[in-house]
Design an enzyme around this catalytic site. Structure first.
Site, PDB file in Angstrom:
ATOM      1  N   LYS A  53       0.839  -1.206   0.000  1.00  0.00           N
ATOM      2  CA  LYS A  53       0.000   0.000   0.000  1.00  0.00           C
ATOM      3  C   LYS A  53       0.875   1.256   0.000  1.00  0.00           C
ATOM      4  CE  LYS A  53      -3.797  -2.558   1.906  1.00  0.00           C
ATOM      5  NZ  LYS A  53      -4.564  -3.064   3.047  1.00  0.00           N
ATOM      6  N   GLN A  97      -4.933  -1.898   9.127  1.00  0.00           N
ATOM      7  CA  GLN A  97      -4.762  -3.202   8.487  1.00  0.00           C
ATOM      8  C   GLN A  97      -5.405  -4.289   9.348  1.00  0.00           C
ATOM      9  OE1 GLN A  97      -3.338  -3.791   5.370  1.00  0.00           O
ATOM     10  NE2 GLN A  97      -4.108  -5.868   5.699  1.00  0.00           N
ATOM     11  N   ASP A 120     -11.214   2.307   3.221  1.00  0.00           N
ATOM     12  CA  ASP A 120     -11.495   0.873   3.050  1.00  0.00           C
ATOM     13  C   ASP A 120     -12.987   0.623   2.786  1.00  0.00           C
ATOM     14  OD1 ASP A 120      -9.437  -0.959   2.968  1.00  0.00           O
ATOM     15  OD2 ASP A 120      -9.199  -1.100   5.149  1.00  0.00           O
TER      16      ASP A 120
END
Ligand code: NAD
Length: 278
Positions: A53, A97, A120
């Site tokens: 990322k 995460q 997200d």
């Protein structure tokens, strides 16, 4: 003839489009997005995802801040950091995460991220917006699947779409996005009766079960398009999906390989989310 959908190539195209968008933002003197990535603990798979990322942010030219917190970090400490980032004007996107260590409640963390920075797309506000067709961050993997279909000129409208899996991060948003594209959508799960029969109706079959190679040609209509979201590392260290590729591919019009299908799209769509309001 089966066409293999090249997720690597399509994700690269998207990243290059985003890179060009960042260049024009810079030329216009506009604010450049910045993604904050938080990892708690040092799960090796998470470390790889977080690294990828950061690399993607660098590639497209947006900012990134990374926070590597130790495994013992308390939920309150993590919440404090999220609150700081929610209030930090430089940070436009926040990602924690997953999975987080067991002593931290994942749902509480997801809800703590400001919906305005929820790149997200997991916050209930983002999910609700998706469901009623309002503007909001879309979950990255299902959004990536829609891009794979669109950029391969596979029309969704009026098609029988079957999604196997009903998780909050893949199956459910996938079904809603296909519905938004005017597909006729059926969602299957571990309690579905006659799974093979239902899957055989599909013009577009999206598989997100988390069971290596479970879907073989008996589940697939001749000429269907098969999208494999699954990803597993086999004993020989190679990757495979939820679909038995060698058995299924000859019966399809289009299929995604693993690796190189859906996988690379997730990060590309994360980058797209980072630039959504830029
Ligand atoms: P999950 O375990 O949360 O959900 C699996 C779903 O499959 C459940 O809804 C369950 O009802 C259904 N299911 C399980 N067994 C079944 C069966 N025998 N018959 C029918 N349905 C069954 O998994 P998830 O998070 O949705 O992920 C699914 C797969 O996609 C996993 O392999 C995961 O690693 C992969 N994944 C890939 C990406 C990517 O970027 N490519 C992103 C997320 C998840």
């Amino acid at each position: 003839m089966t066409k293999i959908i090249d997720g690597k190539k399509i994700s690269q195209e998207i990243k290059d489009e985003l890179k060009a968008k960042v260049l024009s933002l810079k030329a216009e003197g506009k604010k450049i997005p910045c993604l904050a990535v938080i990892q708690v603990g040092n799960d090796p798979a998470s470390t790889v995802y977080v690294g990828n990322k950061k690399k993607a942010c660098e590639y497209i030219g947006i900012g990134s801040k990374s926070f590597e917190l130790k495994e013992e970090t308390t939920q309150d400490e993590l919440i404090k950091l999220i609150d700081e980032l929610n209030n930090d004007d430089e940070v436009t996107g926040i990602l924690v995460q997953l999975p987080v260590p067991k002593h931290i409640d994942e749902d509480t963390i997801i809800r703590r991220i400001s919906p305005q920075k929820d790149v997200d797309g997991f916050h209930p506000m983002s999910v609700g917006a998706l469901l009623i067709g309002e503007d909001g961050f879309l979950s990255c993997t299902p959004q990536g699947v829609i891009q794979l279909l669109k950029r391969s000129n596979i029309s969704i409208e009026g098609k029988e779409c079957v999604v196997i899996g009903r998780s909050n991060i893949v199956g459910k948003p996938m079904a809603v996005l296909l519905l938004r594209e005017n597909g006729t959508v059926t969602v299957c799960h571990s309690k579905t009766a006659n799974l093979k029969e239902v899957c055989k109706r599909a013009d577009i079959l999206v598989v997100a079960i988390g069971k290596p190679k479970m879907i073989n040609s008996e589940y697939v209509k001749e000429g269907a398009c098969v999208i494999d979201v699954g990803i597993h590392r086999m004993e020989n260290n190679k990757l495979c999906g939820d679909v038995d590729y060698d058995d299924v591919a000859p019966h399809t019009s289009y299929i995604t390989p693993v690796p190189g299908g859906v996988g690379p799209m997730t990060i590309a769509m994360l980058m797209s989310n980072c630039l959504k309001d830029a």
